[in-house]
Write a protein that holds these residues in place. Structure first.
Motif, short mmCIF file in Angstrom:
data_model
loop_
_atom_site.label_atom_id
_atom_site.label_comp_id
_atom_site.label_asym_id
_atom_site.label_seq_id
_atom_site.Cartn_x
_atom_site.Cartn_y
_atom_site.Cartn_z
N GLN A 186 0.82 -1.20 0.00
CA GLN A 186 0.00 0.00 0.00
C GLN A 186 0.86 1.26 0.00
O GLN A 186 1.99 1.25 0.50
N PHE A 187 0.28 2.34 -0.55
CA PHE A 187 0.99 3.61 -0.65
C PHE A 187 0.10 4.74 -0.14
O PHE A 187 -1.12 4.78 -0.41
N ARG A 188 0.71 5.66 0.62
CA ARG A 188 0.02 6.87 1.08
C ARG A 188 0.83 8.09 0.65
O ARG A 188 1.97 8.25 1.08
N LYS A 189 0.26 8.92 -0.20
CA LYS A 189 0.96 10.11 -0.67
C LYS A 189 1.19 11.07 0.48
O LYS A 189 0.34 11.24 1.36
N ALA A 190 2.35 11.70 0.49
CA ALA A 190 2.68 12.67 1.53
C ALA A 190 1.61 13.76 1.59
O ALA A 190 1.14 14.25 0.55
N THR A 243 6.20 1.66 -9.24
CA THR A 243 6.83 2.81 -9.90
C THR A 243 6.71 4.05 -9.03
O THR A 243 5.63 4.36 -8.51
N ALA A 244 7.81 4.74 -8.86
CA ALA A 244 7.83 5.97 -8.05
C ALA A 244 7.11 7.09 -8.77
O ALA A 244 7.45 7.42 -9.91
N GLN A 245 6.11 7.66 -8.12
CA GLN A 245 5.35 8.76 -8.72
C GLN A 245 5.39 10.03 -7.86
O GLN A 245 5.37 11.13 -8.41
N ALA A 246 5.42 9.86 -6.52
CA ALA A 246 5.38 11.03 -5.63
C ALA A 246 5.94 10.65 -4.28
O ALA A 246 6.02 9.46 -3.92
N ASP A 247 6.33 11.67 -3.52
CA ASP A 247 6.77 11.44 -2.15
C ASP A 247 5.65 10.74 -1.38
O ASP A 247 4.46 11.07 -1.53
N GLY A 248 6.03 9.82 -0.49
CA GLY A 248 4.99 9.18 0.31
C GLY A 248 5.50 7.97 1.07
O GLY A 248 6.71 7.69 1.11
N TYR A 249 4.55 7.27 1.66
CA TYR A 249 4.84 6.17 2.57
C TYR A 249 4.39 4.84 1.98
O TYR A 249 3.27 4.72 1.46
N TRP A 250 5.26 3.85 2.10
CA TRP A 250 4.97 2.51 1.62
C TRP A 250 4.87 1.55 2.81
O TRP A 250 5.63 1.66 3.76
N ARG A 251 3.89 0.66 2.72
CA ARG A 251 3.75 -0.32 3.79
C ARG A 251 3.16 -1.62 3.25
O ARG A 251 2.55 -1.65 2.16
N PHE A 252 3.31 -2.68 4.03
CA PHE A 252 2.61 -3.93 3.79
C PHE A 252 1.46 -4.01 4.79
O PHE A 252 1.57 -3.53 5.93
N SER A 253 0.35 -4.64 4.36
CA SER A 253 -0.81 -4.79 5.23
C SER A 253 -1.39 -6.20 5.08
O SER A 253 -1.65 -6.66 3.96
N PHE A 254 -1.59 -6.87 6.22
CA PHE A 254 -2.10 -8.24 6.25
C PHE A 254 -3.49 -8.24 6.86
O PHE A 254 -3.70 -7.69 7.95
N THR A 308 -4.79 8.51 3.75
CA THR A 308 -5.36 7.24 3.33
C THR A 308 -4.37 6.43 2.50
O THR A 308 -3.74 6.96 1.56
N TYR A 309 -4.26 5.16 2.84
CA TYR A 309 -3.43 4.24 2.06
C TYR A 309 -4.24 3.63 0.92
O TYR A 309 -5.43 3.30 1.10
N ALA A 322 2.34 -2.83 8.67
CA ALA A 322 3.66 -2.30 8.98
C ALA A 322 3.58 -0.77 9.09
O ALA A 322 2.70 -0.13 8.50
N THR A 323 4.49 -0.19 9.85
CA THR A 323 4.61 1.27 9.90
C THR A 323 5.15 1.75 8.56
O THR A 323 6.13 1.21 8.04
N GLY A 324 4.47 2.74 7.96
CA GLY A 324 4.85 3.21 6.64
C GLY A 324 6.30 3.71 6.59
O GLY A 324 6.78 4.37 7.50
N ASP A 325 6.99 3.38 5.47
CA ASP A 325 8.37 3.80 5.26
C ASP A 325 8.37 4.89 4.17
O ASP A 325 7.94 4.65 3.03
N PHE A 326 8.87 6.08 4.53
CA PHE A 326 8.85 7.24 3.62
C PHE A 326 9.92 7.13 2.55
O PHE A 326 11.07 6.78 2.85
N VAL A 327 9.53 7.44 1.32
CA VAL A 327 10.48 7.48 0.21
C VAL A 327 10.36 8.85 -0.48
O VAL A 327 9.25 9.28 -0.87
N ASP A 328 11.49 9.51 -0.61
CA ASP A 328 11.58 10.84 -1.25
C ASP A 328 11.74 10.64 -2.75
O ASP A 328 12.69 10.00 -3.20
#
Length: 294
Positions: free
Chosen positions: A236-240, A264-275, A244-245, A286-292
């Motif tokens: 899942q991805f949540r835009k900075a 594919t990288a489109q914008a700053d934001g947080y990536w996580r896995f969800s079960f 909402t993911y 998982a706690t979201g991991d930010f990618v610039d």
């Protein structure tokens, strides 16, 4: 408290393990609520020296039991969950007498009186009279995945899943009691963990982001966490700047519980896995991991 029927032969009969009693509380075990409750459930198994032949039903009944929908149990920490219920008794009973106690139980099996495993409280419930014949009661189910001396605790991995709930009332002086099951249900679940690491960081827009992680859950038999294999997990991805993911794709954990997904990288934001969870294992994200993204 715990009782479990096992298939280990002792003098030609099936053995019954006693309710688990932590060493710090063992001194008064001979007269404690736990010890008396243990005798009752062990006797129902028909495989111990305890006998209920002379015991009389107290005529106490139980209703309106409320228990958590699920109880998450890890590898070491004591877990207590609160149970409430209504107790109805004869007008001749003094529920505040030192000779009378009640408490909730949960059990694995088709019947409370022939269960594979029974769990209850370290202490009896607290009951407050609401009339001459009724009381509201509140007590705990106490679960120890690991005993104080480091020995195996209350549960096997096979115990994960649906349990039924009931309640018990007992009179110490006579050995008489009432026990009632099928008052509710709960899930005992093996506590889960989920990690994520997304990168590279920073990353150029349009390039690939790779997220790795691991889905694991408690093993109640060796008190460690092991990978939960072949399970669907959402990337899942949540835009900075948003809250909402959004699910990008679903991948499956491998034979070690490891996860890997690309996007594919489109914008700053947080990536996580969800079960999403199963009956034996709770949902976890998982706690979201930010990618610039530049």
């Amino acid at each position: 408290m715990r009782i479990r029927a096992t298939v280990a032969a002792v003098s030609g009969a099936l053995a019954i393990s006693a309710f688990a009693v932590p060493a710090s509380q063992a001194a008064d075990a001979a007269t404690s609520y736990k010890a008396e409750a243990a005798k009752i459930f062990a006797a129902h198994s028909g495989k111990t020296a305890f006998s209920t032949a002379a015991a009389t039903d107290l005529g106490v009944t139980f209703s309106d039991l409320k228990i958590a929908k699920a109880i998450k149990v890890g590898t070491t920490n004591h877990v207590a969950t609160t149970v409430t219920y209504t107790l109805t008794h004869g007008a001749n009973y003094d529920i505040n007498s030192s000779d009378f106690d009640s408490g909730p139980v949960i059990y694995k099996g088709s019947s409370v009186t022939s269960a594979e495993n029974v769990l209850g409280g370290e202490l009896p419930a607290t009951c407050t009279a609401t009339s001459d014949t009724t009381a509201t009661c509140k007590g705990n189910i106490d679960i120890f995945p690991l005993n104080e001396d480091g020995t195996a605790g209350d549960l096997l991995n096979s115990d994960a899943g649906k349990w039924s709930a009931g309640a018990l009332a007992l009179q110490y002086s006579t050995g008489d009691y009432s026990v009632q099951g099928d008052l509710g249900t709960t899930l005992l679940q093996r506590y889960s963990k989920l990690t994520v690491n997304a990168g590279p960081e920073p990353v150029a827009k349009g390039k690939t982001i790779t997220s790795t992680g691991k889905l694991s859950r408690a093993n109640w038999e060796d008190n460690k966490y092991h990978g939960y294999t072949n399970q669907p997990v959402k990337l899942q991805f949540r835009k900075a700047g948003t809250s909402t993911y959004t699910t990008i794709k679903t991948v499956y954990s491998d034979s070690y519980g490891n996860l890997k997904a690309t996007a594919t990288a489109q914008a700053d934001g947080y990536w996580r896995f969800s079960f999403a969870g199963t009956t034996t294992t709770p949902a976890v994200s998982a706690t979201g991991d930010f990618v610039d993204v530049r």
